[in-house]
Write a protein that holds these residues in place. Structure first.
Motif, PDB file in Angstrom:
ATOM      1  N   MET A   1      37.357  53.126  45.635  1.00 29.39           N
ATOM      2  CA  MET A   1      37.229  51.789  46.527  1.00 29.39           C
ATOM      3  C   MET A   1      38.412  51.181  46.937  1.00 29.39           C
ATOM      4  O   MET A   1      39.420  51.204  46.363  1.00 29.39           O
ATOM      5  N   LEU A  25      46.487  36.277  46.836  1.00 26.63           N
ATOM      6  CA  LEU A  25      45.624  35.427  46.388  1.00 26.63           C
ATOM      7  C   LEU A  25      45.872  34.138  47.233  1.00 26.63           C
ATOM      8  O   LEU A  25      44.874  33.418  47.501  1.00 26.63           O
ATOM      9  N   GLU A 196      46.318  39.941  29.022  1.00 29.59           N
ATOM     10  CA  GLU A 196      47.133  40.926  28.717  1.00 29.59           C
ATOM     11  C   GLU A 196      48.294  41.119  29.740  1.00 29.59           C
ATOM     12  O   GLU A 196      49.283  42.016  29.170  1.00 29.59           O
ATOM     13  N   PHE A 197      48.368  40.508  31.066  1.00 32.38           N
ATOM     14  CA  PHE A 197      49.822  41.017  31.644  1.00 32.38           C
ATOM     15  C   PHE A 197      51.004  40.124  31.207  1.00 32.38           C
ATOM     16  O   PHE A 197      52.053  40.663  31.368  1.00 32.38           O
ATOM     17  N   ASP A 306      36.521  39.423  40.446  1.00 28.67           N
ATOM     18  CA  ASP A 306      37.366  40.391  39.540  1.00 28.67           C
ATOM     19  C   ASP A 306      38.136  39.002  38.557  1.00 28.67           C
ATOM     20  O   ASP A 306      39.044  39.311  37.955  1.00 28.67           O
TER      21      ASP A 306
ATOM     22  N   MET B 106      53.826  50.648  26.794  1.00 24.06           N
ATOM     23  CA  MET B 106      52.597  50.419  26.102  1.00 24.06           C
ATOM     24  C   MET B 106      51.761  50.587  27.605  1.00 24.06           C
ATOM     25  O   MET B 106      52.014  49.991  28.595  1.00 24.06           O
ATOM     26  N   PHE B 108      47.702  49.442  28.699  1.00 22.34           N
ATOM     27  CA  PHE B 108      46.858  48.357  28.153  1.00 22.34           C
ATOM     28  C   PHE B 108      45.367  48.772  28.417  1.00 22.34           C
ATOM     29  O   PHE B 108      45.097  50.035  29.300  1.00 22.34           O
ATOM     30  N   GLN B 109      44.661  48.217  27.581  1.00 21.90           N
ATOM     31  CA  GLN B 109      43.086  48.601  27.653  1.00 21.90           C
ATOM     32  C   GLN B 109      42.571  48.202  28.899  1.00 21.90           C
ATOM     33  O   GLN B 109      41.820  48.993  29.608  1.00 21.90           O
ATOM     34  N   ASP B 110      42.669  47.088  29.478  1.00 23.34           N
ATOM     35  CA  ASP B 110      41.968  46.478  30.364  1.00 23.34           C
ATOM     36  C   ASP B 110      42.845  46.587  31.786  1.00 23.34           C
ATOM     37  O   ASP B 110      43.515  45.449  31.726  1.00 23.34           O
ATOM     38  N   ALA B 113      42.929  43.015  33.427  1.00 23.74           N
ATOM     39  CA  ALA B 113      43.563  41.886  32.972  1.00 23.74           C
ATOM     40  C   ALA B 113      45.133  42.174  32.761  1.00 23.74           C
ATOM     41  O   ALA B 113      45.882  41.063  32.607  1.00 23.74           O
ATOM     42  N   SER B 114      45.821  43.379  32.756  1.00 26.21           N
ATOM     43  CA  SER B 114      47.027  43.626  32.173  1.00 26.21           C
ATOM     44  C   SER B 114      48.023  43.694  33.670  1.00 26.21           C
ATOM     45  O   SER B 114      49.044  43.991  33.497  1.00 26.21           O
ATOM     46  N   LEU B 115      47.462  43.405  34.617  1.00 26.66           N
ATOM     47  CA  LEU B 115      48.412  43.327  36.001  1.00 26.66           C
ATOM     48  C   LEU B 115      48.524  41.827  36.412  1.00 26.66           C
ATOM     49  O   LEU B 115      47.448  41.308  36.422  1.00 26.66           O
ATOM     50  N   ASN B 116      49.632  41.252  36.775  1.00 25.41           N
ATOM     51  CA  ASN B 116      49.695  39.971  36.968  1.00 25.41           C
ATOM     52  C   ASN B 116      49.311  39.905  38.342  1.00 25.41           C
ATOM     53  O   ASN B 116      49.771  40.384  39.171  1.00 25.41           O
ATOM     54  N   PRO B 117      47.882  39.087  38.747  1.00 25.00           N
ATOM     55  CA  PRO B 117      47.384  38.994  40.150  1.00 25.00           C
ATOM     56  C   PRO B 117      48.173  38.385  41.084  1.00 25.00           C
ATOM     57  O   PRO B 117      47.840  38.543  42.274  1.00 25.00           O
ATOM     58  N   HIS B 163      44.296  42.905  43.086  1.00 23.97           N
ATOM     59  CA  HIS B 163      42.665  42.892  43.030  1.00 23.97           C
ATOM     60  C   HIS B 163      42.218  43.650  44.178  1.00 23.97           C
ATOM     61  O   HIS B 163      40.852  43.839  44.448  1.00 23.97           O
ATOM     62  N   PHE B 165      42.557  46.950  43.981  1.00 27.49           N
ATOM     63  CA  PHE B 165      42.442  48.476  43.853  1.00 27.49           C
ATOM     64  C   PHE B 165      41.165  48.638  42.962  1.00 27.49           C
ATOM     65  O   PHE B 165      40.950  47.564  42.102  1.00 27.49           O
ATOM     66  N   SER B 166      40.852  49.742  42.682  1.00 27.19           N
ATOM     67  CA  SER B 166      39.804  50.080  41.767  1.00 27.19           C
ATOM     68  C   SER B 166      40.327  50.211  40.389  1.00 27.19           C
ATOM     69  O   SER B 166      41.672  50.125  40.058  1.00 27.19           O
ATOM     70  N   GLN B 169      42.680  52.993  39.551  1.00 19.51           N
ATOM     71  CA  GLN B 169      44.063  52.999  40.260  1.00 19.51           C
ATOM     72  C   GLN B 169      44.705  52.055  39.697  1.00 19.51           C
ATOM     73  O   GLN B 169      45.947  52.314  39.562  1.00 19.51           O
ATOM     74  N   ASP B 189      46.600  52.001  24.193  1.00 21.63           N
ATOM     75  CA  ASP B 189      45.840  51.326  23.756  1.00 21.63           C
ATOM     76  C   ASP B 189      44.319  51.255  24.437  1.00 21.63           C
ATOM     77  O   ASP B 189      44.137  50.608  25.414  1.00 21.63           O
TER      78      ASP B 189
END
Lengths: 306, 346
Positions: A1, A25, A196-197, A306, B106, B108-110, B113-117, B163, B165-166, B169, B189
């Motif tokens: 994508m 954003l 998480e971030f 998202d 670490m 992360f799982q998600d 959520a784990s990258l600051n937008p 946002h 990226f897939s 990625q 994790d």
């Protein structure tokens, strides 16, 4: 994508080779805001008022020679005319100049209060929310205590006690305006700090102040900006209310509140005395509120999938 | 207990308990303890050897993610000690710990959520480097782009935002960030749980390749037994805040000893219809008990097909059954012979 690469005209890139620029954003939000016609119209109206208020008095002083405190007993209570667009008041002062100067004072009060609310409110709320536990408990109880004080009553007492000085007014409005901001930011931080971030930042070894101000606060700015655009009109109303009571801005200086107060006394005979400053204030409040609504819609994080 | 010198990570009887009840404003100010606690981890001892990958498996809520976070001190353990190359992490102050973070990272799982937008990919990957190294400007950017190449991302995308990226990625961005300062130990994790199946294999292969090339020691947390088998040297199975079995990867899949491990492994489908038809599944009944009030004795007894009186009263220790195969069960002989008997019957 892959989202299509967009050539952005605002190429501030200091990079020496070709980079794919992303859409932040903020850029997304700006695009959504521009689509909102009411918000754009409000922004334009507000800009016009702002410009008029800032440069108007100087132009009028140069063209007609009127200033806000220049009295003229020969033109008392003149209706609107080519010489006095908004008419004159009981001392023959030009109401247009007084409205513009009044706008300066009203906006200045609002801006000072908003800046105080931004600086103190955001910092206080972010620290309280991020540290949590006892610190949060103590900090928020302090806010509750300030909240529970009858602020208008307090301001009235203090203004009566000290002097009816503009500085005191600014300080008082600033002191109460950050409380709600602190609560809003704290709530935002509570929801963001467990994302998480933020944990990722801790895992990397980012220091606590940096986590708060680099990772958390930028993600709370949407609601903060919206609340600020709504604080400005509400502080302006409070100032108008205090001035209406005779506690705010003192003559011969004017604010929209004092002008309306003077106008109310003469409403049946000389309606322009009330209508013009009232109209300016109303239009300003409307445009700021619509702009705030537009910003809220544009910055709403839910708008993105998202 | 002195730390095992040969282990990179040594976990000694670690407990992580979370307060459950709100003690109220006044209670919190007075420091009153909460009435109930969630025992997310309740006494775990574990070693990870340098250069090896330990797979940590278990059901949702068994405490495996908490254990990973406790090792990295993202959650401070309630009790017990954790060593990194002989340095006791649980005894470090904030400043010392911050210096250790360079050596352990670490994934992360998600990845959503784990990258600051609000940060660009370049800023995200550069952040750990800026903390630990004096690299700035051009040199920093070159380093970031080199890292992006390492994880097969196009380096031209440094100025993009997460946002755009897939999922796959983004997970690569997360991996690049974790590798940025050259750590020795990585906690992954559930790094593939949030990804499409087609992407999972890519990320898994990337992780194993990087691990080989960089000689990383890894704790790979997952509930996907096939992924764990693919990537791990050793596997630890967790149930309700405790380890029930630890063994070498090939050993545990070939000869699971604990009834819970047997049930887990029997639930993995085999990608061969002929085998799949004859495969016997051990279906566990009931739900995982609450970690607020875990069962007495062996925590698995409420669902164990072999449970006896003793299991309800006493807690079985994790013992070595030979060759580094550890299991926590009183009935190992019975269970393995019972399993054998049923296998021959099948």
């Amino acid at each position: 994508m892959q989202t299509p690469v967009e050539p952005t005209s605002t190429a501030l890139a200091p990079e020496s080779f070709e980079l794919v620029r992303g859409t932040s954003l903020w850029q997304d939000a700006r695009r959504r805001l521009v689509k909102n016609k009411l918000a754009v119209a409000s922004a334009i109206v507000f800009s016009v008022i702002l410009l008029a208020v800032l440069v108007g008095p100087a132009i009028i002083a140069n063209t007609w020679g009127y200033t806000y405190d220049m009295t003229n007993s020969e033109v008392v209570y003149q209706p609107p005319s080519a010489a006095h667009w908004f008419g004159t008041d009981q001392l023959g002062r030009d109401i247009l100049v007084r409205s513009l100067i009044g706008g300066q004072i009203s906006l200045l009060v609002a801006v000072v209060a908003s800046v105080v609310s931004l600086l103190i409110g955001v910092t206080y709320g972010a620290i309280s929310g991020y540290l949590g536990g006892k610190v949060d408990e103590a900090m928020m109880r302090f806010v509750d205590i300030l909240y529970s004080l009858p602020d208008i009553f307090l301001i009235i007492v203090l203004l009566a006690f000290f002097s009816k000085d503009l500085i005191v007014l600014f300080a008082m409005l600033g002191a109460i305006s950050w409380l709600t901001m602190a609560r809003i930011v704290r709530g935002q931080v509570l929801s963001i700090k467990n994302r998480e971030f933020v944990e990722a930042a801790r895992a990397i070894g980012v220091s606590t102040p940096k986590i708060i101000f680099r990772h958390i606060v930028p993600n709370t700015l949407g609601p903060v900006i919206v609340y600020t655009t709504l604080t400005i009109p509400s502080v302006m109303l409070t100032e108008a209310f205090l001035s209406f009571l005779g506690l705010g801005v003192q003559p011969p200086l004017s604010s929209w509140g004092t002008l309306v107060q003077e106008g109310v006394g003469a409403i049946s005979v000389y309606p322009w005395h009330l209508i013009f400053p009232g109209l300016m204030m109303t239009v300003t409040l409307f445009s700021l509120n619509f702009l705030g609504d537009g910003l809220r819609d544009a910055l709403d994080p839910q708008a993105r999938a998202d | 207990m002195p730390e095992n010198v040969s282990s990179l990570i040594a976990v000694r009887d670690v407990k992580v308990h979370f307060p459950l009840d709100s003690v109220g404003s006044l209670g919190r100010l007075l420091g009153r303890p909460p009435a109930r606690v969630v025992k997310a981890i309740d006494g775990v001892t574990l070693d990870i050897q340098p250069g090896k990958t330990l797979g940590l498996v278990g059901e949702s809520g068994c405490g495996k993610s908490t254990l990973g976070r406790a090792i990295l001190q993202l959650v401070r353990p309630t009790a017990g000690r954790i060593f990194f190359k002989g340095t006791e992490l649980t005894g470090l102050n904030a400043r010392q710990l911050q210096q250790m973070r360079r050596r352990m990272q670490m994934v992360f799982q998600d990845p959503y959520a784990s990258l600051n937008p609000r940060m660009t990919v370049g800023d995200i990957i550069a952040e750990p480097i800026e903390i630990f190294e004096p690299l700035r400007g051009e040199a920093l950017r070159r380093r970031v782009q080199e890292l992006m190449r390492t994880v097969s991302l196009n380096p031209a995308f440094v100025k993009r935002y997460p946002h755009e990226f897939s999922g796959g990625q983004r997970q690569r961005i997360g991996i690049a960030r974790a590798l940025a300062v050259g750590p020795e130990f990585i906690v992954a994790d559930e790094p593939i749980a949030a990804l499409d199946v087609s992407i999972q294999a890519q990320i898994l292969n990337l992780l194993s390749q990087l691990r080989r090339e960089l000689g990383l020691t890894t704790l790979f947390i997952s509930h996907d037994l096939r992924a764990v088998r693919h990537i791990s040297d050793r596997v630890a199975v967790m149930y309700l805040g405790k380890l029930v079995e630890v063994a070498d990867s090939h050993e545990i899949y070939r000869r699971p000893l604990h009834p819970y491990t047997q049930a887990l492994i029997s639930a993995v489908p085999v990608p061969d219809p002929a085998v799949e038809k004859t495969r016997r599944r051990i279906v566990l009944t009931g739900d995982v008990p609450s970690p607020i009030n875990p069962p007495t004795g062996c925590r698995f007894h409420t669902r164990c097909p072999y449970a006896q009186e003793r299991c309800r009263a006493e807690e079985p220790p994790l013992v070595d059954t030979g060759g580094g195969h550890q299991a926590a069960c009183f009935l190992l002989e019975e269970v393995s012979s019972g399993g054998a008997a049923r296998d021959s019957a099948a």
